[in-house]
Design a protein around this motif. Structure first.
Motif, PDB file in Angstrom:
ATOM      1  N   MET A   1       0.854  -1.190   0.000  1.00  0.00           N
ATOM      2  CA  MET A   1       0.000   0.000   0.000  1.00  0.00           C
ATOM      3  C   MET A   1       0.891   1.242   0.000  1.00  0.00           C
ATOM      4  SD  MET A   1      -2.822   1.180   2.821  1.00  0.00           S
ATOM      5  CE  MET A   1      -3.828  -0.291   2.632  1.00  0.00           C
ATOM      6  N   ASP A   2       0.778   2.112  -1.027  1.00  0.00           N
ATOM      7  CA  ASP A   2       1.588   3.319  -1.057  1.00  0.00           C
ATOM      8  C   ASP A   2       0.993   4.370  -0.126  1.00  0.00           C
ATOM      9  OD1 ASP A   2      -0.488   4.652  -2.384  1.00  0.00           O
ATOM     10  OD2 ASP A   2       0.325   4.165  -4.349  1.00  0.00           O
ATOM     11  N   VAL A   3       1.690   5.510  -0.017  1.00  0.00           N
ATOM     12  CA  VAL A   3       1.281   6.519   0.951  1.00  0.00           C
ATOM     13  C   VAL A   3      -0.108   7.071   0.640  1.00  0.00           C
ATOM     14  CG1 VAL A   3       2.485   8.341  -0.325  1.00  0.00           C
ATOM     15  CG2 VAL A   3       1.962   8.675   2.078  1.00  0.00           C
ATOM     16  N   VAL A   4      -0.396   7.246  -0.640  1.00  0.00           N
ATOM     17  CA  VAL A   4      -1.707   7.781  -1.011  1.00  0.00           C
ATOM     18  C   VAL A   4      -2.797   6.747  -0.762  1.00  0.00           C
ATOM     19  CG1 VAL A   4      -3.072   8.788  -2.863  1.00  0.00           C
ATOM     20  CG2 VAL A   4      -0.651   9.324  -2.688  1.00  0.00           C
ATOM     21  N   ALA A   5      -2.522   5.492  -1.100  1.00  0.00           N
ATOM     22  CA  ALA A   5      -3.506   4.441  -0.834  1.00  0.00           C
ATOM     23  C   ALA A   5      -3.781   4.329   0.658  1.00  0.00           C
ATOM     24  CB  ALA A   5      -3.011   3.102  -1.384  1.00  0.00           C
ATOM     25  N   GLY A   6      -2.741   4.473   1.466  1.00  0.00           N
ATOM     26  CA  GLY A   6      -2.936   4.431   2.910  1.00  0.00           C
ATOM     27  C   GLY A   6      -3.822   5.547   3.407  1.00  0.00           C
ATOM     28  N   LEU A   7      -3.665   6.718   2.825  1.00  0.00           N
ATOM     29  CA  LEU A   7      -4.510   7.847   3.213  1.00  0.00           C
ATOM     30  C   LEU A   7      -5.949   7.633   2.766  1.00  0.00           C
ATOM     31  CD1 LEU A   7      -4.736  10.879   4.195  1.00  0.00           C
ATOM     32  CD2 LEU A   7      -4.441  11.456   1.782  1.00  0.00           C
ATOM     33  N   LEU A   8      -6.134   7.239   1.511  1.00  0.00           N
ATOM     34  CA  LEU A   8      -7.471   7.148   0.948  1.00  0.00           C
ATOM     35  C   LEU A   8      -8.236   5.930   1.439  1.00  0.00           C
ATOM     36  CD1 LEU A   8      -6.801   8.214  -2.746  1.00  0.00           C
ATOM     37  CD2 LEU A   8      -7.423   9.613  -0.791  1.00  0.00           C
ATOM     38  N   ASP A   9      -7.535   5.014   2.106  1.00  0.00           N
ATOM     39  CA  ASP A   9      -8.226   3.846   2.650  1.00  0.00           C
ATOM     40  C   ASP A   9      -9.049   4.223   3.882  1.00  0.00           C
ATOM     41  OD1 ASP A   9      -8.700   0.975   2.558  1.00  0.00           O
ATOM     42  OD2 ASP A   9      -7.562   0.871   4.422  1.00  0.00           O
ATOM     43  N   GLY A  10      -8.919   5.470   4.366  1.00  0.00           N
ATOM     44  CA  GLY A  10      -9.588   5.884   5.587  1.00  0.00           C
ATOM     45  C   GLY A  10     -11.083   6.083   5.509  1.00  0.00           C
ATOM     46  N   PRO A  11     -11.607   6.745   4.441  1.00  0.00           N
ATOM     47  CA  PRO A  11     -13.038   7.097   4.473  1.00  0.00           C
ATOM     48  C   PRO A  11     -13.953   5.882   4.594  1.00  0.00           C
ATOM     49  CG  PRO A  11     -11.912   8.337   2.772  1.00  0.00           C
ATOM     50  CD  PRO A  11     -10.933   7.330   3.282  1.00  0.00           C
ATOM     51  N   ARG A  12     -14.815   5.913   5.598  1.00  0.00           N
ATOM     52  CA  ARG A  12     -15.791   4.846   5.807  1.00  0.00           C
ATOM     53  C   ARG A  12     -17.069   5.482   6.353  1.00  0.00           C
ATOM     54  NH1 ARG A  12     -12.402   2.454   3.541  1.00  0.00           N
ATOM     55  NH2 ARG A  12     -11.537   0.389   3.915  1.00  0.00           N
ATOM     56  N   ALA A  13     -17.862   6.054   5.467  1.00  0.00           N
ATOM     57  CA  ALA A  13     -19.102   6.687   5.921  1.00  0.00           C
ATOM     58  C   ALA A  13     -20.015   5.637   6.521  1.00  0.00           C
ATOM     59  CB  ALA A  13     -19.797   7.377   4.746  1.00  0.00           C
ATOM     60  N   ARG A  14     -20.639   6.008   7.638  1.00  0.00           N
ATOM     61  CA  ARG A  14     -21.606   5.128   8.298  1.00  0.00           C
ATOM     62  C   ARG A  14     -22.825   5.980   8.641  1.00  0.00           C
ATOM     63  NH1 ARG A  14     -16.565   4.120  10.341  1.00  0.00           N
ATOM     64  NH2 ARG A  14     -15.748   1.994  10.131  1.00  0.00           N
ATOM     65  N   GLY A  15     -23.893   5.791   7.904  1.00  0.00           N
ATOM     66  CA  GLY A  15     -25.083   6.579   8.152  1.00  0.00           C
ATOM     67  C   GLY A  15     -24.862   8.056   7.907  1.00  0.00           C
ATOM     68  N   ALA A  16     -24.114   8.378   6.836  1.00  0.00           N
ATOM     69  CA  ALA A  16     -23.846   9.780   6.524  1.00  0.00           C
ATOM     70  C   ALA A  16     -25.152  10.523   6.236  1.00  0.00           C
ATOM     71  CB  ALA A  16     -22.906   9.875   5.325  1.00  0.00           C
ATOM     72  N   PHE A  17     -25.149  11.817   6.532  1.00  0.00           N
ATOM     73  CA  PHE A  17     -26.311  12.652   6.254  1.00  0.00           C
ATOM     74  C   PHE A  17     -26.178  13.232   4.857  1.00  0.00           C
ATOM     75  CE2 PHE A  17     -28.169  16.949   6.192  1.00  0.00           C
ATOM     76  CZ  PHE A  17     -29.497  16.612   6.401  1.00  0.00           C
ATOM     77  N   LEU A  18     -27.197  13.029   4.009  1.00  0.00           N
ATOM     78  CA  LEU A  18     -27.209  13.588   2.662  1.00  0.00           C
ATOM     79  C   LEU A  18     -28.532  14.280   2.394  1.00  0.00           C
ATOM     80  CD1 LEU A  18     -25.483  10.533   1.894  1.00  0.00           C
ATOM     81  CD2 LEU A  18     -24.945  12.230   0.157  1.00  0.00           C
ATOM     82  N   LEU A  19     -28.463  15.406   1.702  1.00  0.00           N
ATOM     83  CA  LEU A  19     -29.653  16.196   1.420  1.00  0.00           C
ATOM     84  C   LEU A  19     -29.457  16.935   0.103  1.00  0.00           C
ATOM     85  CD1 LEU A  19     -32.405  17.120   2.693  1.00  0.00           C
ATOM     86  CD2 LEU A  19     -31.171  19.142   3.487  1.00  0.00           C
ATOM     87  N   ARG A  20     -30.519  16.928  -0.713  1.00  0.00           N
ATOM     88  CA  ARG A  20     -30.511  17.676  -1.970  1.00  0.00           C
ATOM     89  C   ARG A  20     -31.384  18.910  -1.776  1.00  0.00           C
ATOM     90  NH1 ARG A  20     -30.938  15.265  -8.062  1.00  0.00           N
ATOM     91  NH2 ARG A  20     -31.745  17.111  -9.115  1.00  0.00           N
ATOM     92  N   SER A  21     -30.793  20.113  -1.934  1.00  0.00           N
ATOM     93  CA  SER A  21     -31.490  21.369  -1.662  1.00  0.00           C
ATOM     94  C   SER A  21     -31.826  22.095  -2.963  1.00  0.00           C
ATOM     95  CB  SER A  21     -30.618  22.282  -0.791  1.00  0.00           C
ATOM     96  OG  SER A  21     -30.307  21.654   0.429  1.00  0.00           O
ATOM     97  N   HIS A  22     -33.081  22.537  -3.077  1.00  0.00           N
ATOM     98  CA  HIS A  22     -33.567  23.284  -4.242  1.00  0.00           C
ATOM     99  C   HIS A  22     -33.905  24.693  -3.771  1.00  0.00           C
ATOM    100  CE1 HIS A  22     -34.358  19.523  -6.692  1.00  0.00           C
ATOM    101  NE2 HIS A  22     -34.186  19.045  -5.467  1.00  0.00           N
ATOM    102  N   LEU A  23     -33.285  25.701  -4.380  1.00  0.00           N
ATOM    103  CA  LEU A  23     -33.335  27.039  -3.803  1.00  0.00           C
ATOM    104  C   LEU A  23     -33.561  28.116  -4.857  1.00  0.00           C
ATOM    105  CD1 LEU A  23     -30.183  26.291  -1.713  1.00  0.00           C
ATOM    106  CD2 LEU A  23     -32.442  26.612  -0.691  1.00  0.00           C
ATOM    107  N   THR A  24     -34.443  29.046  -4.526  1.00  0.00           N
ATOM    108  CA  THR A  24     -34.679  30.227  -5.342  1.00  0.00           C
ATOM    109  C   THR A  24     -34.309  31.467  -4.540  1.00  0.00           C
ATOM    110  OG1 THR A  24     -36.419  29.269  -6.731  1.00  0.00           O
ATOM    111  CG2 THR A  24     -36.475  31.644  -6.416  1.00  0.00           C
ATOM    112  N   ALA A  25     -33.579  32.384  -5.158  1.00  0.00           N
ATOM    113  CA  ALA A  25     -33.144  33.606  -4.472  1.00  0.00           C
ATOM    114  C   ALA A  25     -34.344  34.479  -4.102  1.00  0.00           C
ATOM    115  CB  ALA A  25     -32.198  34.370  -5.381  1.00  0.00           C
TER     116      ALA A  25
END
Length: 330
Positions: A1-25
């Protein structure tokens, strides 16, 4: 595992919050969710993002920054369709249709905690599955994805990222953004797992792009140094081995002093400090990945001779015990 692979192996979202927002000024929101990391792809239109918790006094229509009216050290910036912003918490920030628009809504740590600043009813309403805003036909559409726990994204990523990274349209592959935009409003079996993995993929895509920029962190230069690159690979591939500065130097063919000097200059911390941080990052992930894993098993896997040694190091570096780390995640 190279240095970048070691770094990028970290993300593990668990029940992340996601929302799509529709907006008018006009619209303006002060975000106080204090998430360790937030990803904001802009699907349509444009938005003004201010890291100083307040809007600015003005900006050119085609400009990317303006003098902030708050006290923070960064200027606001325009983000447009196809751009993606990474925001490192827990700092608050403002997103609005214009630098002249004052926030009228506050979004707190709880996903349901959205309120008008003046205490009245919020102008934002829910339109459907993970869809929200002040107008379902709004000219601006953004997706917000947050990692609720720093253990899910990896402290190493949070340590290296600046408070704000803006990736412009064309810098990253829009395919992942399009897929996330479609899936975020779906309600199918296993949808949370799908969204977690898509958010991880988008984050990794963004990090890879950022690491190719001239303003990437200094340690990234380590990949150009064969000896330091080899040492990082050894540590990543076998963290449980009883490494020392001497043994790593011997493996890469350098004297102890020369290896320690080159490693520290390129990576930004001494070899043993990096090894400790890497082991504890792995331990934090292992503790969350398998509830049945004992502390002793995790300790052996990351190079600590006893669970007591791991617990002491974990608490010293992170301020909480491994058991408390698990409880907070739960």
């Amino acid at each position: 595992m190279d240095v970048v692979a070691g770094l990028l192996d970290g993300p593990r979202a668990r029940g992340a919050f996601l929302l799509r927002s529709h907006l008018t000024a006009p619209w303006g929101m002060r975000i106080e969710d204090e998430s360790p990391l937030t990803i904001v792809p802009v699907l349509r239109g444009r938005a003004w993002l201010d890291p100083n918790e307040t809007t600015t006094t003005g900006a050119d229509d085609d400009g990317t920054s303006a003098a902030p009216s708050g006290t923070g050290g960064e200027s606001g910036t325009w983000v447009e369709a196809g751009d993606v912003v990474l925001l490192r918490g827990p700092e608050h920030y403002v997103v609005a249709d214009s630098p002249a628009t004052r926030p009228t809504v506050v979004v707190g740590p709880n996903p349901q905690d959205c309120r008008a600043i003046d205490g009245g009813p919020s102008e934002m309403t829910t339109f459907g599955v993970r869809s929200w805003g002040n107008d379902p036909a709004g000219e601006t559409v953004i997706v917000t994805g947050t990692y609720p726990l720093d253990g899910a994204v990896g402290r190493r990523i949070l340590r290296l990222l600046p408070h704000r990274v803006v990736l412009r349209r064309g810098e990253i592959d829009g395919t992942v953004i399009d897929l996330l935009a479609r899936e975020v409003v779906q309600d199918l079996p296993g949808q949370e797992a799908v969204l977690d993995r898509l958010l991880d993929l988008l984050l990794i895509t963004c990090l890879r792009t950022w690491l190719d920029r001239p303003d990437a962190p200094g340690w990234y230069r380590a990949k150009a140094d064969p000896a330091v690159r080899a040492a990082l690979r050894l540590v990543h591939d076998d963290p449980a081995r009883p490494w020392s500065v001497e043994s790593l130097a011997r493996e890469v063919g350098l004297s102890r002093a020369a290896f320690a000097r080159r490693f520290t200059a390129l990576v930004g911390e001494p070899p043993m400090a990096y090894l400790t941080g890497w082991r504890l990052d792995l331990a934090a992930d292992l503790l969350l990945a398998d509830d049945a894993a004992t502390l002793a098993a995790v300790a052996r896997a990351v190079g600590y001779t006893t669970p007591f040694a791991l617990s002491a190091a974990f608490k010293r570096e992170r301020g909480i015990s491994p058991a408390e780390h698990r409880r907070r995640a739960a």
